[in-house]
Design an enzyme around this catalytic site. Structure first.
Site, PDB file in Angstrom:
ATOM      1  N   LYS A   3      -2.239  -1.656  -3.958  1.00  0.00           N
ATOM      2  CA  LYS A   3      -2.933  -0.251  -3.602  1.00  0.00           C
ATOM      3  C   LYS A   3      -2.072   0.975  -3.939  1.00  0.00           C
ATOM      4  O   LYS A   3      -1.279   0.947  -3.108  1.00  0.00           O
ATOM      5  CB  LYS A   3      -3.733  -0.350  -2.283  1.00  0.00           C
ATOM      6  CG  LYS A   3      -4.755   0.717  -2.050  1.00  0.00           C
ATOM      7  CD  LYS A   3      -5.284   0.651  -0.903  1.00  0.00           C
ATOM      8  CE  LYS A   3      -6.092   2.096  -0.560  1.00  0.00           C
ATOM      9  NZ  LYS A   3      -6.209   2.323   0.984  1.00  0.00           N
ATOM     10  N   LYS A  35       1.031  -1.168  -0.156  1.00  0.00           N
ATOM     11  CA  LYS A  35      -0.077   0.069  -0.030  1.00  0.00           C
ATOM     12  C   LYS A  35       1.035   1.399  -0.041  1.00  0.00           C
ATOM     13  O   LYS A  35       1.761   1.446   0.914  1.00  0.00           O
ATOM     14  CB  LYS A  35      -0.936   0.047   1.237  1.00  0.00           C
ATOM     15  CG  LYS A  35      -1.722   1.249   1.284  1.00  0.00           C
ATOM     16  CD  LYS A  35      -2.753   1.209   2.365  1.00  0.00           C
ATOM     17  CE  LYS A  35      -3.628   2.400   2.698  1.00  0.00           C
ATOM     18  NZ  LYS A  35      -4.555   2.441   3.603  1.00  0.00           N
TER      19      LYS A  35
END
Ligand code: PBG
Length: 333
Positions: A258, A205
């Site tokens: 992400k 992330k």
């Protein structure tokens, strides 16, 4: 002077004629390498306190905040659409430095899970697991000065995971990026008897500018500072593999990259190096950018969004978390 077609074509016709398989929709469909279907899309939902609430999020056209009762009303329709599932984010009534609302048995996400599963038992319900929506400073863990403390935060995350599991979540999805959290959460779940409950780790992330609209929707912007002390540097690709491997060793069942569109290379690398299922999060800013252009008539919403999501599947994602899941499914039916 002869100007006919034969004279201008090469002596030998082209050996490769890619267009042979592009001549009809039926042929194109038969040979398409990558599909985009609703059952590979997971819809994020923002749950807010109150009753009868269904409030549009200004920076995310087509996205709303829902109260628990409205979620329960809506859950059967979502299940009927055949989407892959939903992932719930809670915005609590009140916040504190530790984010204690995250693990309250009557917390907003816990109530939302119960309501959604009660109304639509067949709908797969994931819970995002993070403290940033619940802390008054908006960071994803406990603060000391300006620093987010890693190890003291782990216990709170584990507690939250167990309370989400008790509420009936089908998948627990930690998004905080603390080191060691997957192991801590896995042990806590196992200890409490949730040995079969899968963990979807937001493993790679990045500290991204594309989370802007989400922070409006979830009221989770950090009051001071940013998340670069715990989320990944956008310049790093190899590090994503280290993060992914660490989470798998600690017990993650699915790993997520992400954002998605700005990180297609990362999705592809993880897909090639790792055998576990790979998910990707098509985040709020990536969604909002296309929706805003579509509102101005600069892009065609369905075509542009389908192409963007297809690129994420083509890069290697097994499924995609996207705010467009519902609109896609509605168009498909
Ligand atoms: C919580 C969390 C965030 C997102 C998902 N979980 C925000 C953040 O890290 O700031 C972003 C999702 C999106 O932008 O759509 N930590």
């Amino acid at each position: 002077m002869t100007t006919n077609e034969t004279d201008r074509s090469p002596r030998r016709p082209p050996f490769h004629r890619g267009r042979r398989l592009r001549g009809s929709a039926a042929l194109r469909t038969l040979v398409r390498e990558t599909d985009l279907t609703a059952d590979r899309l997971v819809l994020p939902l923002f749950i807010v306190p109150g009753e009868g609430v269904r409030r549009p999020v200004a920076s995310m056209p087509g996205v709303e905040q829902w109260s628990v009762d409205r979620l329960a009303e809506e859950a059967p329709a979502l299940a009927a659409l055949g989407i892959g599932g939903i992932i719930l984010f809670g915005i609590p009534e009140s916040k504190d430095p530790e984010g204690s609302g995250a693990w309250a048995d009557d917390g907003i996400v816990q109530e939302a899970v119960q309501a959604a599963k009660g109304a639509a038992p067949g709908l797969l319900v994931m819970t995002d697991l993070c403290l940033c929506e619940y802390t008054d400073h908006g960071h994803c863990g406990i603060l000391e000065g300006d620093r987010v403390l890693n190890d003291p935060t782990l216990e709170l995350l584990a507690r939250t995971a167990v309370s989400q599991a008790r509420a009936g979540a089908d998948v627990i999805a930690p998004s905080d990026m603390m080191d060691g959290r997957i192991g801590e959460i896995r042990s806590a779940l196992d200890r409490e008897g949730f040995t079969d409950l899968p963990i979807l780790s937001y493993a790679a992330k990045y500290a991204s500018a594309f989370y802007g609209p989400f922070r409006d929707a979830a009221d989770s912007a950090p009051a001071r500072g940013d998340r670069r002390g715990y989320q990944m540097d956008p310049g790093n690709a190899r590090e994503a593999l280290r993060e992914v491997r660490a989470d798998l060793e600690e017990g993650a069942d699915i790993v997520m990259v992400k954002p998605a569109l700005a990180y297609l290379d990362i999705i592809r690398r993880v897909r090639e190096e790792i055998d576990a299922p790979v998910a990707a999060y098509h985040v709020s800013g990536e969604y909002a950018a296309i929706m805003a252009a579509a509102e101005r008539g600069w892009l065609e919403e369905a075509a542009a969004m389908t192409e963007a999501l297809l690129s994420i599947r083509r890069a290697g994602a097994d499924f995609i978390v996207t705010y467009w899941a519902r609109r896609f499914a509605e168009r498909n039916i």
